[in-house]
Scaffold this active site. Structure first.
Site, PDB file in Angstrom:
ATOM      1  N   ASP A   1       0.990  -1.264  -0.148  1.00 46.06           N
ATOM      2  CA  ASP A   1      -0.220  -0.212   0.103  1.00 46.06           C
ATOM      3  C   ASP A   1       0.797   1.307   0.091  1.00 46.06           C
ATOM      4  O   ASP A   1       0.362   2.191  -0.741  1.00 46.06           O
ATOM      5  CB  ASP A   1      -0.884   0.059   1.213  1.00 46.06           C
ATOM      6  CG  ASP A   1      -1.835  -1.093   1.051  1.00 46.06           C
ATOM      7  OD1 ASP A   1      -1.845  -1.818   0.290  1.00 46.06           O
ATOM      8  OD2 ASP A   1      -2.622  -1.115   2.152  1.00 46.06           O
ATOM      9  N   ALA A   2       1.847   1.139   0.831  1.00 52.84           N
ATOM     10  CA  ALA A   2       2.781   2.222   1.125  1.00 52.84           C
ATOM     11  C   ALA A   2       3.285   2.899  -0.377  1.00 52.84           C
ATOM     12  O   ALA A   2       3.545   4.126  -0.747  1.00 52.84           O
ATOM     13  CB  ALA A   2       3.766   2.119   2.001  1.00 52.84           C
TER      14      ALA A   2
ATOM     15  N   TYR B   1       1.760   2.305  -3.353  1.00 51.36           N
ATOM     16  CA  TYR B   1       0.720   2.824  -4.003  1.00 51.36           C
ATOM     17  C   TYR B   1       0.611   4.564  -3.674  1.00 51.36           C
ATOM     18  O   TYR B   1       0.410   5.458  -4.371  1.00 51.36           O
ATOM     19  CB  TYR B   1      -0.438   2.204  -3.809  1.00 51.36           C
ATOM     20  CG  TYR B   1      -1.602   2.730  -4.607  1.00 51.36           C
ATOM     21  CD1 TYR B   1      -1.985   2.398  -5.907  1.00 51.36           C
ATOM     22  CD2 TYR B   1      -2.666   3.647  -3.996  1.00 51.36           C
ATOM     23  CE1 TYR B   1      -3.073   3.021  -6.911  1.00 51.36           C
ATOM     24  CE2 TYR B   1      -3.454   4.197  -4.564  1.00 51.36           C
ATOM     25  CZ  TYR B   1      -3.831   4.098  -5.949  1.00 51.36           C
ATOM     26  OH  TYR B   1      -4.837   4.521  -6.658  1.00 51.36           O
ATOM     27  N   ASP B   2       0.527   4.607  -2.348  1.00 50.23           N
ATOM     28  CA  ASP B   2       0.096   5.926  -1.631  1.00 50.23           C
ATOM     29  C   ASP B   2       1.461   6.751  -2.119  1.00 50.23           C
ATOM     30  O   ASP B   2       1.234   7.841  -2.457  1.00 50.23           O
ATOM     31  CB  ASP B   2       0.339   5.867  -0.242  1.00 50.23           C
ATOM     32  CG  ASP B   2      -1.017   5.000   0.371  1.00 50.23           C
ATOM     33  OD1 ASP B   2      -1.839   4.757  -0.498  1.00 50.23           O
ATOM     34  OD2 ASP B   2      -0.919   4.577   1.625  1.00 50.23           O
TER      35      ASP B   2
ATOM     36  N   LEU C   1     -11.152   9.606   5.459  1.00 47.10           N
ATOM     37  CA  LEU C   1     -10.660  10.404   6.499  1.00 47.10           C
ATOM     38  C   LEU C   1      -9.454  11.385   6.145  1.00 47.10           C
ATOM     39  O   LEU C   1      -8.788  10.529   5.367  1.00 47.10           O
ATOM     40  CB  LEU C   1     -10.563   9.547   7.799  1.00 47.10           C
ATOM     41  CG  LEU C   1     -11.787   8.878   8.442  1.00 47.10           C
ATOM     42  CD1 LEU C   1     -11.110   8.077   9.625  1.00 47.10           C
ATOM     43  CD2 LEU C   1     -12.547  10.007   9.086  1.00 47.10           C
TER      44      LEU C   1
ATOM     45  N   GLU D   1     -10.399   5.613  18.692  1.00 46.60           N
ATOM     46  CA  GLU D   1     -10.348   4.060  18.635  1.00 46.60           C
ATOM     47  C   GLU D   1      -9.361   3.736  17.422  1.00 46.60           C
ATOM     48  O   GLU D   1      -8.933   4.499  16.802  1.00 46.60           O
ATOM     49  CB  GLU D   1     -11.784   3.578  18.211  1.00 46.60           C
ATOM     50  CG  GLU D   1     -12.297   4.138  16.826  1.00 46.60           C
ATOM     51  CD  GLU D   1     -13.800   3.624  16.212  1.00 46.60           C
ATOM     52  OE1 GLU D   1     -14.431   3.588  17.217  1.00 46.60           O
ATOM     53  OE2 GLU D   1     -13.757   3.059  15.230  1.00 46.60           O
TER      54      GLU D   1
ATOM     55  N   LYS E   1      -7.854   2.385  14.131  1.00 46.20           N
ATOM     56  CA  LYS E   1      -8.443   2.256  12.631  1.00 46.20           C
ATOM     57  C   LYS E   1      -8.346   0.899  12.181  1.00 46.20           C
ATOM     58  O   LYS E   1      -7.041   0.472  11.792  1.00 46.20           O
ATOM     59  CB  LYS E   1      -7.261   3.344  11.804  1.00 46.20           C
ATOM     60  CG  LYS E   1      -7.964   3.555  10.423  1.00 46.20           C
ATOM     61  CD  LYS E   1      -7.319   4.552   9.829  1.00 46.20           C
ATOM     62  CE  LYS E   1      -8.100   4.990   8.643  1.00 46.20           C
ATOM     63  NZ  LYS E   1      -8.458   3.717   7.718  1.00 46.20           N
TER      64      LYS E   1
ATOM     65  N   ARG F   1     -18.112   0.226   0.101  1.00 48.66           N
ATOM     66  CA  ARG F   1     -17.976   1.381   0.095  1.00 48.66           C
ATOM     67  C   ARG F   1     -17.989   1.800  -1.373  1.00 48.66           C
ATOM     68  O   ARG F   1     -18.590   3.053  -1.846  1.00 48.66           O
ATOM     69  CB  ARG F   1     -16.736   2.173   0.761  1.00 48.66           C
ATOM     70  CG  ARG F   1     -16.534   3.300   0.572  1.00 48.66           C
ATOM     71  CD  ARG F   1     -15.407   4.122   1.695  1.00 48.66           C
ATOM     72  NE  ARG F   1     -15.160   5.224   1.379  1.00 48.66           N
ATOM     73  CZ  ARG F   1     -13.700   5.519   0.572  1.00 48.66           C
ATOM     74  NH1 ARG F   1     -13.334   4.670  -0.038  1.00 48.66           N
ATOM     75  NH2 ARG F   1     -13.636   6.707   0.471  1.00 48.66           N
TER      76      ARG F   1
ATOM     77  N   CYS G   1      23.856 -27.072  10.293  1.00 57.28           N
ATOM     78  CA  CYS G   1      24.981 -27.414  10.144  1.00 57.28           C
ATOM     79  C   CYS G   1      25.336 -28.559  11.184  1.00 57.28           C
ATOM     80  O   CYS G   1      24.612 -28.896  12.220  1.00 57.28           O
ATOM     81  CB  CYS G   1      25.963 -26.150  10.879  1.00 57.28           C
ATOM     82  SG  CYS G   1      27.510 -26.524  11.494  1.00 57.28           S
TER      83      CYS G   1
HETATM   84  O1  JCF Z   1     -11.484   2.078  11.354  1.00 54.64           O
HETATM   85  C1  JCF Z   1     -12.198   2.822  11.841  1.00 54.64           C
HETATM   86  N1  JCF Z   1     -11.948   2.838  13.282  1.00 54.64           N
HETATM   87  C2  JCF Z   1     -12.735   4.022  11.298  1.00 54.64           C
HETATM   88  C3  JCF Z   1     -12.782   4.229   9.992  1.00 54.64           C
HETATM   89  C4  JCF Z   1     -13.743   4.767  12.254  1.00 54.64           C
HETATM   90  C5  JCF Z   1     -14.263   5.911  11.372  1.00 54.64           C
HETATM   91  O2  JCF Z   1     -14.951   6.685  12.230  1.00 54.64           O
HETATM   92  C6  JCF Z   1     -14.191   6.166  10.126  1.00 54.64           C
HETATM   93  C7  JCF Z   1     -13.381   5.231   9.323  1.00 54.64           C
HETATM   94  C8  JCF Z   1     -13.327   5.449   7.773  1.00 54.64           C
HETATM   95  C9  JCF Z   1     -14.102   6.707   7.470  1.00 54.64           C
HETATM   96  N2  JCF Z   1     -14.889   7.082   9.382  1.00 54.64           N
HETATM   97  C10 JCF Z   1     -14.939   7.359   8.032  1.00 54.64           C
HETATM   98  C11 JCF Z   1     -15.687   8.448   7.505  1.00 54.64           C
END
Ligand code: JCF
Length: 683
Positions: free
Chosen positions: A35-36, A38-39, A85, A120, A122, A143, A431
């Site tokens: 991913d990195a 691509y980013d 986000l 929280e 991600k 999504r 060995c």
């Molecule tokens: O992974 C998450 N905890 C998380 C992802 C939490 C969120 O409130 C999110 C997200 C991805 C997009 N909110 C959005 C709009």
């Protein structure tokens, strides 16, 4: 890709490459690069387009949020767009976010702790939307590009964590969250894929994506997916809370899974503390995360802050450093581990991954190199997760130069030049130098000195390290020739303890033959086999001359064990070490047979009371009783506080339970044999 002076050409080349990578990732569920990577290309294109707006094109991958929906599923137009986000990597970007939030709310610049945030992890999965109509799950969608997603309702119904029906008094509720695959389920899935000869998944997220987007929902059901809720879409009906954290509590009450790791913190320092705390826990969490999410907790404040283009102003994703990156593999070297295992190690062009600069990564073993088709000169993907040793996970074949070199495992140990052996059906090459090989010396010495082997008290890891590093000890035989002065001269070796160690070494000169054999550290020869060998051959010389056929006459010695014993004694270095031990005055004593154990004045047994229970693997009850009594012990029929030892075998019954209740010493046959075979009291 070469860097190009013409921004138009460079932008066009980047778009072609990004489209290719995005297709492989989103549609094929089979990413070409981490991913990195691509980013990195994506950001380069973004910056190029910002600096040269004339290059901007409506079909640029920068102009959409996600990938085009695949055609296999029906589509769902989201009632409210599924946003992304804003990202941050550095603390400063988090400070800037918090400052923008406070400015946007006209909060006094001095009130640094004014804002309360819901925080929280991600989740590293894929975002989905669940719509409940009259309490029943009606639509489940991915999504997609944020506006339109795929209809995966039937697939989401197979996910055990997703409620099919909720007890909410509302006509319509849309819950958003993340579908993911937990690490354990991912490992199991890949093991199954491997066993079936099918393609393995690169990471849990791709496995989750591939599993959710199965046209045959039975496939989805068979892959264990998980779901975490993280949001509710505000619609006509009023929300039952005024804070994000309150909404999460409400969702939890409706039996939606919400993460235990969520919290509420104040101010930017609270955010950064949380980031570090979760970072420290990351490897131990049962699912992959790629950062943490901060949200202004109060919904009214969220509303006042609103949105910038495609992302909320009130939220931020603070990402962890990427755990995978691409670099060049310069060479493959072979490292000899403490057990003689040869591990191929990749020497890499330095690359920043997982928060540190990495120059070496493990390739595990020869088969792994073949399976991944890794060659010297390749561009490889390197992964460093948590404190785990960095590993090469794959090759970018598209970037393979013409002059790569294939790896071959050396036939001789790079450290000691002994033969390298690889057992049939085994992945690891080893060995055969054993005690002679420097890389194995420390471990071998520790084993040699250990309590159940030569029992040299005080010869622990620190001392062994010092002795080997100072070049004082090469083989166990050197221990018996160590001048006391040399011991005394070692760092932090007090006069008294140098004397104690010297005495312990001297006192170990008359081991039983069984202990001596065990101490040699022959592969596949544990305590029991060592004792069986000692009993069978009765002298070291006889054992050393035994061939494979003869060895297999010994109880429980099969072809594998016979081969490793014969191989050990065939190695000239090992014979030299043994000769040196004998020359230094180490005299193995043949093990007394069970029937003359009494002659060994078994102080561990005389006067002690034993209770036998269950079936012992190698002794009948009568044999065990006779041996104990011959050594001066007593055998009782039932357990009491006066019982010294309970000898438990297979299917031991109520006597074992009673023994546990009374906190008695419970031993197995091997320990009983050890008591019978030694002249020392048991410890
Ligand atoms: O992974 C998450 N905890 C998380 C992802 C939490 C969120 O409130 C999110 C997200 C991805 C997009 N909110 C959005 C709009």
């Amino acid at each position: 890709m070469t860097s190009d002076a013409d921004p138009f050409e460079r932008a066009a080349a980047l778009r072609v490459e990004l489209d290719r990578q995005a297709y492989a990732y989103h549609v094929l569920d089979s990413p070409l690069v981490p991913d990195a990577e691509y980013d990195r290309l994506f950001r380069e294109l973004q910056e190029l387009e910002r600096a040269h707006p004339e290059c901007l094109a409506p079909d640029s991958p920068t102009q959409r949020v996600g990938a085009a929906p695949s055609t296999a599923f029906g589509s769902v137009v989201h009632r409210a767009p599924m946003l992304s986000l804003s990202n941050a990597f550095a603390d400063d970007e988090v400070r800037a976010f918090d400052r923008r939030v406070r400015e946007g709310l006209d909060i006094d610049a001095a009130a640094v702790d004014a804002i309360e945030y819901a925080v929280e992890p991600k989740f590293d999965g894929l975002a989905v939307s669940l719509t409940y109509v009259d309490g029943v799950l009606a639509i489940g969608a991915t999504r997609g590009d944020g506006e339109t997603g795929e209809d995966v309702t039937a697939n989401l119904r197979t996910v055990q964590a997703v409620p099919l029906r909720i007890d909410a008094q509302r006509a319509r509720l849309e819950v958003r969250g993340e579908v993911l695959m937990r690490k354990r389920d991912f490992a199991r899935l890949n093991a199954e894929q491997r066993a079936r000869g099918e393609r393995e998944f690169v990471n849990p997220r791709n496995a989750a994506a591939g599993s959710l987007r199965q046209l045959d929902t039975r496939m989805t059901a068979a892959r264990k997916l998980w779901f975490f809720a993280y949001g509710v879409v505000a619609e006509d009906e009023a929300l039952p809370a005024t804070r994000h954290s309150g909404l999460m509590d409400w969702l939890a009450g409706l039996r939606f899974p919400v993460t235990q790791e969520r919290a509420r913190v104040r101010g930017v320092e609270g955010l950064l503390d949380y980031y570090r705390a979760i970072g420290a826990q990351r490897a131990a969490l049962p699912y992959d995360i790629d950062g943490v999410v901060y949200k202004v907790d109060e919904l009214a404040l969220q509303q006042r802050l609103g949105f910038v283009s495609r992302a909320p102003r009130f939220a931020l994703a603070h990402k962890f450093p990427a755990e995978e990156a691409l670099t060049e593999l310069i060479d493959i070297e072979v490292q000899v581990g403490r057990t003689g295992a040869l591990t191929p190690v990749a020497r890499l062009k330095p690359v920043f991954v997982g928060g540190v600069t990495v120059t070496n990564a493990t390739l595990h073993n020869e088969d792994e190199i073949r399976r991944k088709d890794v060659r010297i000169g390749d561009t490889v993907s390197v992964r460093r997760a948590g404190d785990v040793i960095p590993e090469v996970v794959g090759v970018v074949l598209a970037r393979r130069p013409v002059d790569t070199v294939e790896f071959t495992m050396p036939a001789r140990c790079p450290v000691c030049d002994s033969a390298v052996l690889r057992g049939e059906g085994e992945a690891i090459s080893r060995c055969s130098g054993g005690l002679f090989c420097a890389a194995q010396r420390k471990q071998a010495l520790l084993h040699f000195a250990s309590r159940r082997a030569m029992d040299i008290e005080g010869l622990g890891e620190k001392l062994v390290d010092q002795l080997v590093d100072a070049g004082l000890v090469h083989t166990p035989a050197d221990l018996y020739r160590l001048p006391l002065d040399a011991l005394r001269a070692l760092e932090r070796m007090a006069e008294k303890s140098a004397g104690n160690v010297a005495a312990a070494i001297a006192a170990s000169r008359h081991p039983t033959l069984a202990r001596f054999l065990f101490a040699l550290g022959i592969r596949n020869v544990g305590e029991t086999t060592a004792r069986d060998l000692a009993r069978h051959y009765r002298s070291l010389g006889a054992l050393m001359e035994a061939d494979r056929e003869s060895l297999q006459q010994v109880l429980d010695v099969g072809p594998v064990v016979a081969t490793s014993i014969a191989g050990f004694f065939a190695e000239a270095h090992n014979r030299e070490v043994i000769e040196a031990l004998l020359a230094a005055g180490v005299v193995p004593q043949p093990l007394p047979a069970l029937e003359d154990a009494g002659a060994a004045s078994a102080a561990g047994i005389a006067g002690k009371t034993f209770v036998l229970t269950g079936t012992l693997p190698g002794l009948t009850r009568d044999e065990a009783r006779a041996s104990i009594e011959a050594a001066g012990g007593k055998v009782a029929g039932s357990v009491s506080k006066k019982t010294d030892y309970v000898v438990a075998g297979d299917e031991a019954g109520s006597k074992l339970d009673e023994a546990r209740m009374l906190g008695l010493t419970i031993i197995d046959e091997a320990a009983l044999r050890a008591l019978l075979g030694t002249s020392r009291p048991a410890r």
